[in-house]
Every structure is written in structure tokens, then in C-alpha cells.
Design a protein around this motif. Structure first.
Motif, PDB file in Angstrom:
ATOM      1  N   UNK A  53      -9.156   0.935  -6.037  1.00 31.25           N
ATOM      2  CA  UNK A  53      -8.348   0.595  -7.211  1.00 31.25           C
ATOM      3  C   UNK A  53      -7.344   1.663  -7.589  1.00 31.25           C
ATOM      4  N   UNK A  54      -7.113   2.628  -6.721  1.00 25.17           N
ATOM      5  CA  UNK A  54      -6.080   3.627  -6.977  1.00 25.17           C
ATOM      6  C   UNK A  54      -4.716   2.979  -6.775  1.00 25.17           C
ATOM      7  N   UNK A  55      -4.615   2.156  -5.756  1.00 25.84           N
ATOM      8  CA  UNK A  55      -3.430   1.332  -5.502  1.00 25.84           C
ATOM      9  C   UNK A  55      -3.829  -0.133  -5.624  1.00 25.84           C
ATOM     10  N   UNK A  56      -2.898  -0.981  -6.006  1.00 22.59           N
ATOM     11  CA  UNK A  56      -3.170  -2.416  -5.996  1.00 22.59           C
ATOM     12  C   UNK A  56      -2.511  -3.020  -4.758  1.00 22.59           C
ATOM     13  N   UNK A  57      -3.170  -3.981  -4.127  1.00 25.62           N
ATOM     14  CA  UNK A  57      -2.568  -4.600  -2.949  1.00 25.62           C
ATOM     15  C   UNK A  57      -1.410  -5.506  -3.356  1.00 25.62           C
ATOM     16  N   UNK A  58      -0.464  -5.670  -2.449  1.00 24.59           N
ATOM     17  CA  UNK A  58       0.624  -6.621  -2.684  1.00 24.59           C
ATOM     18  C   UNK A  58       0.131  -8.052  -2.456  1.00 24.59           C
ATOM     19  N   UNK A  59      -0.867  -8.191  -1.617  1.00 22.31           N
ATOM     20  CA  UNK A  59      -1.531  -9.476  -1.391  1.00 22.31           C
ATOM     21  C   UNK A  59      -2.998  -9.190  -1.121  1.00 22.31           C
TER      22      UNK A  59
END
Length: 163
Positions: A53-59
């Protein structure tokens, strides 16, 4: 069969026009050790940051237990990381001005545990990673391996679901 505690489905992450992840699926079961391996630049860190959850996925979707991580706002993902995930960064990210016990206790104190109780738990956890004698030393006074074990203790101190 042990329960899946962390999973990612169809994970895609872009950095501008560069593809960091291209439809990755992963499932981590309770008690399982999983190694993410590959050449530099192939998305290992991106995958771990998306799962944490440090980055959110684009998909795609990320699930921790029964909670969909990628749909949480930044504040909720921060709390989730602090309470349910233990993350050990490659460069350990210890605070240079704090001794080992305070570095380990910090997430507990941020979460509202008293300083006294947080330090006690931190010292116990440092003992579990073989650093009971080093609780008062700052990161710059530790060897690289000792500093990494402090970071591991910090990841473990909150008894996370996934490290």
C-alpha cells in the motif's frame, strides 16, 4: 491448506510510459515464506510497494485479509501498514538520532502505546533478534547487519500479519 493473507490480482503499475508491473498475480498464505527474485529493474520493489500500500496500482486489486488495500485512502493505508504489515526497507530507514530501542518502539508510540510500554516491547523484540545489548546504540554506532536487524525488529514489534 493455509489461508491466503495477502494477494494481488492483475496488478499493473506505470511510471509514465514505462511499465513497472504488467498484470502480476500473487498470493501469500499464512506461514509461507515468499521470495521475489529477478534482475534489477524488473519490478520487484514496485510489486512489494504495491502489495504494502505504499503505491497504488494503476489496475488490479490488493487484498490483506478481507480488506481491499488499493481502495483505501492514504491515511487508512498508513494505519494498515503500521498495524498489519511489517516492512523492512533495503536501506533500513532508521532514524539516525534515535537509539535502537526508540527506533523499534516508534511505530507503537505513533499508534498510541505509552512510551514505557512501547520501549519494553521494543527491547523484548530486539532481544529476539540478538540485539539485547545494543538497545541504546544509534544506527551509526551499529554494523550494517545490526542496523538491518533493528529494522527487522521494528517490522516485527507490532506482530503484523505479513512481514
Amino acid at each position: 491448506m493455509p489461508q491466503v493473507v495477502l494477494s494481488g490480482h492483475g496488478l499493473v503499475k506505470y511510471y509514465g510510459s514505462v511499465v513497472g508491473l504488467a498484470g502480476v498475480d500473487v498470493a501469500v498464505r499464512s506461514g509461507e515464506a515468499l521470495a521475489v527474485m529477478g534482475p534489477s529493474g524488473n519490478g520487484k520493489t514496485t510489486l512489494l510497494h504495491v502489495l504494502a500500500g505504499i503505491l497504488t496500482p494503476d489496475q488490479g486489486e490488493v487484498w490483506l485479509g478481507g480488506e481491499r488495500v488499493d481502495q483505501l485512502n492514504d491515511a487508512a493505508r498508513t494505519v494498515l501498514r503500521r498495524r498489519r504489515l511489517g516492512f523492512v526497507f533495503q536501506d533500513n530507514q532508521l532514524l539516525a538520532e534515535l537509539p535502537a530501542d526508540e527506533n523499534v518502539a516508534l511505530p507503537l508510540m505513533v499508534d498510541g502505546l505509552s512510551r514505557r510500554d512501547a520501549i519494553a516491547r521494543a527491547r523484548n523484540t530486539l532481544g529476539q533478534v540478538g540485539l539485547a545489548a545494543e538497545v541504546g546504540r544509534r544506527p551509526g554506532e551499529l554494523s550494517g547487519g545490526q542496523a538491518q536487524r533493528v529494522a527487522i525488529a521494528r517490522a516485527l514489534v507490532g506482530e503484523p500479519q505479513v512481514v
